[in-house]
Structures are given as structure tokens and as C-alpha cells.
Design a protein around this motif. Structure first.
Motif, PDB file in Angstrom:
ATOM      1  N   MET A   1       0.849  -1.176   0.000  1.00  0.00           N
ATOM      2  CA  MET A   1       0.000   0.000   0.000  1.00  0.00           C
ATOM      3  C   MET A   1       0.889   1.231   0.000  1.00  0.00           C
ATOM      4  SD  MET A   1      -3.076   1.074   2.574  1.00  0.00           S
ATOM      5  CE  MET A   1      -2.161   0.930   4.076  1.00  0.00           C
ATOM      6  N   ASN A  39      -3.585   0.103  -5.305  1.00  0.00           N
ATOM      7  CA  ASN A  39      -3.636   0.395  -3.873  1.00  0.00           C
ATOM      8  C   ASN A  39      -4.830  -0.300  -3.215  1.00  0.00           C
ATOM      9  OD1 ASN A  39      -1.331   2.045  -3.738  1.00  0.00           O
ATOM     10  ND2 ASN A  39      -2.488   3.826  -4.404  1.00  0.00           N
ATOM     11  N   LEU A  43      -5.288  -3.968  -0.448  1.00  0.00           N
ATOM     12  CA  LEU A  43      -6.040  -4.057   0.808  1.00  0.00           C
ATOM     13  C   LEU A  43      -6.790  -5.374   0.949  1.00  0.00           C
ATOM     14  CD1 LEU A  43      -7.585  -0.466   0.864  1.00  0.00           C
ATOM     15  CD2 LEU A  43      -5.528  -1.265   2.042  1.00  0.00           C
ATOM     16  N   THR A  45      -7.285  -9.289   1.260  1.00  0.00           N
ATOM     17  CA  THR A  45      -6.511 -10.442   1.731  1.00  0.00           C
ATOM     18  C   THR A  45      -7.121 -11.685   1.099  1.00  0.00           C
ATOM     19  OG1 THR A  45      -7.904 -10.490   3.685  1.00  0.00           O
ATOM     20  CG2 THR A  45      -5.766  -9.406   3.893  1.00  0.00           C
ATOM     21  N   ILE A  69     -13.743  -4.767  -0.261  1.00  0.00           N
ATOM     22  CA  ILE A  69     -12.641  -4.678   0.685  1.00  0.00           C
ATOM     23  C   ILE A  69     -13.213  -4.548   2.083  1.00  0.00           C
ATOM     24  CG2 ILE A  69     -10.608  -3.330   1.316  1.00  0.00           C
ATOM     25  CD1 ILE A  69     -10.536  -2.393  -1.629  1.00  0.00           C
ATOM     26  N   ASP A  70     -12.526  -5.139   3.029  1.00  0.00           N
ATOM     27  CA  ASP A  70     -12.909  -5.059   4.430  1.00  0.00           C
ATOM     28  C   ASP A  70     -13.083  -3.593   4.833  1.00  0.00           C
ATOM     29  OD1 ASP A  70     -13.100  -5.962   7.257  1.00  0.00           O
ATOM     30  OD2 ASP A  70     -11.154  -4.945   7.415  1.00  0.00           O
ATOM     31  N   ARG A  72     -12.765  -1.965   7.628  1.00  0.00           N
ATOM     32  CA  ARG A  72     -11.694  -1.366   8.450  1.00  0.00           C
ATOM     33  C   ARG A  72     -10.479  -1.001   7.594  1.00  0.00           C
ATOM     34  NH1 ARG A  72     -12.066   1.871  11.742  1.00  0.00           N
ATOM     35  NH2 ARG A  72      -9.995   2.701  11.788  1.00  0.00           N
ATOM     36  N   SER A  73     -10.140  -1.877   6.641  1.00  0.00           N
ATOM     37  CA  SER A  73      -9.014  -1.597   5.743  1.00  0.00           C
ATOM     38  C   SER A  73      -9.300  -0.366   4.897  1.00  0.00           C
ATOM     39  CB  SER A  73      -8.748  -2.794   4.830  1.00  0.00           C
ATOM     40  OG  SER A  73      -8.331  -3.898   5.572  1.00  0.00           O
ATOM     41  N   CYS A  74     -10.542  -0.242   4.440  1.00  0.00           N
ATOM     42  CA  CYS A  74     -10.928   0.929   3.649  1.00  0.00           C
ATOM     43  C   CYS A  74     -10.805   2.205   4.464  1.00  0.00           C
ATOM     44  CB  CYS A  74     -12.366   0.788   3.152  1.00  0.00           C
ATOM     45  SG  CYS A  74     -12.525  -0.254   1.709  1.00  0.00           S
ATOM     46  N   ASN A  76      -8.973   2.764   7.110  1.00  0.00           N
ATOM     47  CA  ASN A  76      -7.554   3.052   7.358  1.00  0.00           C
ATOM     48  C   ASN A  76      -6.890   3.655   6.128  1.00  0.00           C
ATOM     49  OD1 ASN A  76      -7.613   2.185  10.002  1.00  0.00           O
ATOM     50  ND2 ASN A  76      -6.897   0.124   9.519  1.00  0.00           N
ATOM     51  N   PHE A  77      -7.173   3.094   4.950  1.00  0.00           N
ATOM     52  CA  PHE A  77      -6.572   3.608   3.718  1.00  0.00           C
ATOM     53  C   PHE A  77      -6.999   5.048   3.470  1.00  0.00           C
ATOM     54  CE2 PHE A  77      -7.002   4.393  -0.881  1.00  0.00           C
ATOM     55  CZ  PHE A  77      -5.667   4.345  -1.236  1.00  0.00           C
ATOM     56  N   CYS A 172     -15.200   0.081  -1.693  1.00  0.00           N
ATOM     57  CA  CYS A 172     -15.346   0.192  -0.241  1.00  0.00           C
ATOM     58  C   CYS A 172     -16.793   0.404   0.198  1.00  0.00           C
ATOM     59  CB  CYS A 172     -14.486   1.334   0.285  1.00  0.00           C
ATOM     60  SG  CYS A 172     -12.717   1.043   0.134  1.00  0.00           S
TER      61      CYS A 172
END
Length: 198
Positions: A1, A39, A43, A45, A69-70, A72-74, A76-77, A172
Motif C-alpha cells: 500500500m 492500492n 487491501l 486479503t 474490501i474489508d 476497516r481496511s478501507c 484506514n486507507f 469500499c
């Protein structure tokens, strides 16, 4: 990332050095926005549930859907990479817009422009003899050139952010319709009041 682009040390010289200004914007956009698909893919997995050997038994040219995408990952990104990068570019563009509208006592071409204007006042204009004799195009001040560049880059920034936000929303499932609302919400959450322009 990708990591957010580092904030430049802002000075009028940075703004008037259009190569440095454009390089900063190009690198920041290339790192985050131009490679947004990569990017976002970073994210995901894919082996979260473990490897399924049956997944290699047939070849699919392209999946019919993009994997979500999860959440939480979104988040955070967006909060740690996307919005800080956008804010850094907004800060630079806003600062340079202020420089472009401020007086420029250090303009190296001021004497040349003054000489051109003086020479133009002494010219005799007779459009019957020469229809082009009234034409006069003095060299523009560097603040005018900078203002034009900033307007162009703000337009480019709006287009890039619209495209990027469309992909982020798709992957997301973000409820906010446009990037302006999302960035404004992030700024409120950060307590930031700077850089309100794109």
C-alpha cells in the motif's frame, strides 16, 4: 500500500519554480490516485479463508465482480493515505494561489516589462499602413503565470479526485456520494480548517 506524499516546505520560490510544483503534484498523484486500483487491491486479503486448490482448476480471464474490501481496511486507507495526500496537495495549491495573488517585489522580469511598456508608449500606431501595428503583447508577470497554472492544476485535481473517489466508493461501499463531502468530513474529524480548495 502506498504512503501519503510528504508535505513540501512551502515558500514563494517553491511556487514560482513550476517544475518543482508540477513534480510534487505528479509524484503525489502517481503514488496515490493514478495507481488507485493497485492500492485498493493491496487491501484485499485473498487467502483469508485459506488456499482452495480448486481455484486453480479453471482459468478465468477476469472475475465478473470486484471483490469488496474489508471496511476497516478501507477506513484506514482513506484516513491514513488518501485524504492526507489530497490535503497535502490542497495545502500546496491554496498556498500557491495566495502567492499568485500577492505582490511580487522580487520579480526578476519587472524591469524588462517596464522597458517594454515604455517602448510601447513611444510607438506610433497607424492601422491604415499596418493593421497589426496596434498589437502589443507584454511579458506577463510571473504571478499571472502562476495563477493560470494553479487554475489548471485545480481543474486536474478535481477530475482526478472524482475518478479516484468513484473507484473507492465502488470497492469500499462508501455512502458519501462525492469526494468533496468525504474530504470535508475527514477534515472535520481531524479538526483541520486549512486547504479548503481542491
Amino acid at each position: 500500500m502506498s504512503e501519503p506524499t510528504a508535505q513540501q516546505t512551502l515558500s514563494p520560490q517553491f511556487c514560482f519554480s513550476t517544475a518543482a510544483l508540477r513534480d510534487f503534484l505528479r509524484i503525489s498523484r502517481g503514488t496515490i490516485d493514478d495507481s488507485i486500483t493497485q492500492n485498493l487491491n493491496a487491501l484485499v486479503t485473498p487467502a483469508a479463508a485459506g488456499f482452495d486448490p480448486r481455484s486453480t482448476s479453471q482459468r478465468n480471464a477476469r472475475p465478473a465482480f470486484r471483490q469488496q474490501i474489508d471496511a476497516r481496511s478501507c477506513v484506514n486507507f482513506k484516513e491514513q493515505v488518501l485524504f492526507p495526500s489530497w490535503q497535502a496537495r490542497s495545502d500546496v495549491l491554496s498556498y500557491c494561489a495566495i502567492v499568485a495573488t500577492s505582490p511580487d517585489p522580487d520579480d526578476p522580469d519587472a524591469a524588462v516589462r517596464a522597458a517594454e511598456l515604455e517602448k510601447d508608449r513611444e510607438r506610433v500606431v497607424d492601422e491604415r499602413l499596418d493593421p497589426y501595428s496596434a498589437r502589443f503583447f507584454p511579458k506577463e508577470p510571473r504571478t499571472t503565470q502562476l495563477a493560470m497554472l494553479i487554475r489548471q492544476e485545480q481543474g486536474v485535481e478535481a477530475i482526478i479526485r472524482t475518478r479516484t473517489w468513484g473507484l473507492v466508493r465502488e470497492r469500499c461501499s462508501d455512502p458519501l456520494e462525492d469526494w468533496q463531502a468525504a474530504l470535508a468530513k475527514w477534515r472535520r474529524d481531524q479538526g483541520s480548517t486549512t486547504g479548503t480548495s481542491p
